[in-house]
Write a protein that holds these residues in place. Structure first.
Motif, PDB file in Angstrom:
ATOM      1  N   ASP A  44      -4.885  55.257  47.133  1.00 44.52           N
ATOM      2  CA  ASP A  44      -6.237  54.725  46.957  1.00 44.52           C
ATOM      3  C   ASP A  44      -7.314  55.589  47.608  1.00 44.52           C
ATOM      4  OD1 ASP A  44      -5.286  52.583  45.522  1.00 44.52           O
ATOM      5  OD2 ASP A  44      -5.036  51.316  47.299  1.00 44.52           O
ATOM      6  N   SER A  45      -7.094  56.053  48.814  1.00 43.06           N
ATOM      7  CA  SER A  45      -8.172  56.717  49.541  1.00 43.06           C
ATOM      8  C   SER A  45      -8.078  58.246  49.539  1.00 43.06           C
ATOM      9  CB  SER A  45      -8.184  56.227  50.991  1.00 43.06           C
ATOM     10  OG  SER A  45      -6.946  56.526  51.597  1.00 43.06           O
ATOM     11  N   VAL A  46      -7.018  58.815  48.967  1.00 45.27           N
ATOM     12  CA  VAL A  46      -6.819  60.272  49.013  1.00 45.27           C
ATOM     13  C   VAL A  46      -6.520  60.779  47.611  1.00 45.27           C
ATOM     14  CG1 VAL A  46      -5.400  62.120  49.974  1.00 45.27           C
ATOM     15  CG2 VAL A  46      -5.919  60.126  51.361  1.00 45.27           C
ATOM     16  N   ASN A  47      -7.193  61.853  47.234  1.00 47.58           N
ATOM     17  CA  ASN A  47      -6.920  62.521  45.967  1.00 47.58           C
ATOM     18  C   ASN A  47      -5.884  63.622  46.242  1.00 47.58           C
ATOM     19  OD1 ASN A  47      -6.903  63.810  43.547  1.00 47.58           O
ATOM     20  ND2 ASN A  47      -9.115  64.135  43.434  1.00 47.58           N
ATOM     21  N   LEU A  48      -4.645  63.377  45.887  1.00 46.71           N
ATOM     22  CA  LEU A  48      -3.565  64.319  46.207  1.00 46.71           C
ATOM     23  C   LEU A  48      -3.693  65.635  45.449  1.00 46.71           C
ATOM     24  CD1 LEU A  48      -0.443  62.008  46.555  1.00 46.71           C
ATOM     25  CD2 LEU A  48      -1.788  63.076  48.343  1.00 46.71           C
ATOM     26  N   ASP A  49      -4.293  65.608  44.266  1.00 44.22           N
ATOM     27  CA  ASP A  49      -4.519  66.871  43.552  1.00 44.22           C
ATOM     28  C   ASP A  49      -5.468  67.776  44.336  1.00 44.22           C
ATOM     29  OD1 ASP A  49      -2.851  66.136  41.501  1.00 44.22           O
ATOM     30  OD2 ASP A  49      -4.473  65.339  40.248  1.00 44.22           O
ATOM     31  N   LEU A  50      -6.514  67.195  44.887  1.00 50.34           N
ATOM     32  CA  LEU A  50      -7.464  67.979  45.680  1.00 50.34           C
ATOM     33  C   LEU A  50      -6.825  68.478  46.978  1.00 50.34           C
ATOM     34  CD1 LEU A  50     -10.311  69.060  45.992  1.00 50.34           C
ATOM     35  CD2 LEU A  50     -10.916  66.907  47.109  1.00 50.34           C
TER      36      LEU A  50
END
Length: 75
Positions: free
Chosen positions: A25-31
């Motif tokens: 929810d709080s982290v964009n793993l791709d970024l």
């Protein structure tokens, strides 16, 4: 961080970016993966430039002078 650490950052970043489909929810793993790959590339570039400077051949400041005494004594 050595060359091994940089390669690990690249590999983990690529796995996070391209091989996972996790949703947080709080982290964009791709970024996060892209950032890790960028840091790994910067680390490799820095490491290779430092290693290239260490391998450079430096000539001595002053040459060594050896003097010989060629005078013949007693003959």
């Amino acid at each position: 961080m050595g060359i091994g650490g940089c390669i690990v950052l690249l590999a983990v970043g690529a796995i996070l970016t391209f091989a996972t489909d996790w949703e947080v929810d709080s982290v964009n793993l791709d970024l996060v993966g892209l950032i890790m790959m960028a840091v790994g590339m910067i680390g490799i570039a820095t490491f290779t430039s430092i290693a290239r400077r260490r391998r450079a051949i430096v000539s001595p400041v002053a040459p060594t002078v050896v003097e010989r005494d060629d005078r013949r004594t007693g003959f």
